[in-house]
Enzyme design. Structure first.
Site, mmCIF file in Angstrom:
data_model
loop_
_atom_site.group_PDB
_atom_site.id
_atom_site.type_symbol
_atom_site.label_atom_id
_atom_site.label_comp_id
_atom_site.label_asym_id
_atom_site.label_seq_id
_atom_site.Cartn_x
_atom_site.Cartn_y
_atom_site.Cartn_z
ATOM 1 N N ASN A 129 0.655 -1.297 -0.195
ATOM 2 C CA ASN A 129 -0.068 -0.028 0.043
ATOM 3 C C ASN A 129 0.740 1.244 0.113
ATOM 4 O O ASN A 129 2.113 1.128 0.017
ATOM 5 C CB ASN A 129 -0.898 -0.112 1.194
ATOM 6 N N ARG A 130 0.178 2.333 0.000
ATOM 7 C CA ARG A 130 0.971 3.647 -0.257
ATOM 8 C C ARG A 130 1.696 4.280 0.980
ATOM 9 O O ARG A 130 2.221 5.245 1.246
ATOM 10 C CB ARG A 130 0.116 4.837 -0.607
#
Ligand code: CTP
Length: 402
Positions: free
Chosen positions: A211-212
């Protein structure tokens, strides 16, 4: 931002075998953004070559009070005007004695006498020299004048004798320095565990799900806790960030690895903050070989990862803090997580606001507590400020409990 950033630090290296450990101190401080100037005594240069420190600091190492090619003005006078702090590591019995009695017969002792800045000494010597009354009374003199002494540790000395006199570890010295430069030590000696960053869940040997998360919030919390005197363990998934100097750093990739490390450390902690963005799902059966194009299009089957935070309450008495990254019904969802994961506090932040949440320099949100109606709102500000605010709010909540 690290407390060391932009600080001008003078490191004096004197003639002890422990001089090699000063290289690690330089590495930690320069990575944290400090400008380090090294002065070596002549005996110091017999232990580690000045070229090593010159390479690590990117500056000439100073060794002479009267260099062969004199520059305009004495070096130590220039230094005295710009310095934030002086550390002497390792500090021999000799430099401690000279400092105590105001003797200025080489560049380092002269600089110590000329510079009115905070000073930190990390003694290293033979255990008999350490125990000698002369050394102890010299230490008492410089301590009384305001110097910080990072006491040596007990252990095997260079002479193979066992006793007190071995220089403290670079990490301990850096943390003592942080304390000297820092503000209030309201977490002094407390064991704080922080998780940060994303996890990576492998699809095959070269691909992963993630994920970011940048790790910035967790790293800011770790740095803030260190500045306030805590003993910090940072368990982090892969990020592009440099771990704050002085923390115990454990790098992990998958949620499973993170869980293993967190559970191993949890029982000893007083505060645990789970800022990591743990992947909720992993690939049920990752391929052991790289998936090739050409065959049929692969279908990825997922299975849930363990909820690390939810499993912690039975393991530890630590104050537990979670993060909730929400899009809608923020308050409702955050309070539900606070209850279900048996937390003491939860920080609600938002996934859909400009300048806050994942991979941003700033954040905003609300901190909720288990046993208090009180909630602490945070307007948009740097993650460092938020980190300090969260630590202050936790302190206040603990005071309410007692
Ligand atoms: N957390 C954890 N283990 C997981 C997932 C999350 O320890 N497998 C922790 C996070 O570090 C964070 C908090 O739990 O402190 C967030 O919980 P939660 O919101 O349940 O995770 P999300 O994945 O965001 O849940 P959802 O997507 O359902 O909102």
């Amino acid at each position: 931002m690290s407390i060391f950033k932009g600080k001008n630090i003078l490191l004096g290296v004197t003639g002890s075998i422990a001089a090699y450990k000063a290289c690690e101190i330089v590495r930690l401080l320069t990575k944290a953004g400090a400008r380090v100037q090294v002065i070596m005594t002549h005996s110091g240069t017999k232990m580690v070559g000045p070229a090593t420190f010159a390479a690590l600091t990117g500056r000439d190492v100073l060794t002479e009070l009267f260099p062969k090619e004199p520059k305009a003005g004495l070096e130590h006078i220039h230094l005295a005007e710009t310095l934030d702090v002086i550390i002497v590591a390792p500090a021999t019995a000799n430099i401690i004695a000279k400092t105590a009695h105001g003797i200025a017969d080489d560049l380092l002792s002269t600089t110590l006498l000329a510079c009115d800045v905070p000073k930190l000494f990390a003694p290293a010597m033979n255990f008999r020299m350490w125990r000698n009354e002369a050394t102890q009374s010299n230490l008492a003199i410089i301590r009384q004048r305001g110097a910080t002494i990072v006491d040596p540790e007990h252990g095997q000395l260079a002479s193979l004798a066992v006793g007190e006199g071995r220089m403290a570890e670079p990490k301990t010295i850096v943390n003592a320095l942080r304390k000297l430069l820092g503000g209030e030590q309201d977490y002094e000696g407390q064991r704080v565990l922080i998780t940060a960053g994303p996890t990576r869940e492998p699809i095959d040997p070269v691909r992963f799900l993630s994920n970011r998360s940048s790790g910035k919030m967790g790293y800011a919390l770790a740095a803030a806790a260190l500045e306030r005197g805590a003993r910090v363990t940072l368990i982090s998934g892969p990020t592009a960030l440099e771990p704050p100097a002085g923390c115990d750093f454990i790098a992990v990739e998958t949620a499973e690895e993170m869980e293993k490390q967190v559970r191993a450390k949890a029982p000893d902690q007083e505060l645990i903050i789970m800022a990591a963005a743990v992947a909720d799902f992993r690939i049920a059966r990752p391929e052991t070989r790289k998936i090739k194009r050409g065959g049929s299009t692969p279908v990825l089957k997922l299975e849930p990862n363990p909820d690390i935070l939810k499993g912690l309450r039975p393991l530890t008495d630590a104050y537990l803090v979670g993060f909730a990254l929400e899009v809608e019904k923020g308050r409702e969802n955050a309070l539900k997580k606070l209850r279900e994961k048996q937390l003491d506090a939860i920080f609600l932040n938002y996934a859909d606001r400009a300048d806050s949440g994942f991979d941003k320099e700033t954040n905003e949100g609300i901190l909720f507590f288990k046993d208090s109606e009180e909630e602490v709102p945070f307007t948009l500000q740097s993650k460092k400020e938020i980190a300090h605010g969260i630590l202050t709010a936790i302190r206040e909540d603990l005071k309410r409990e007692t």
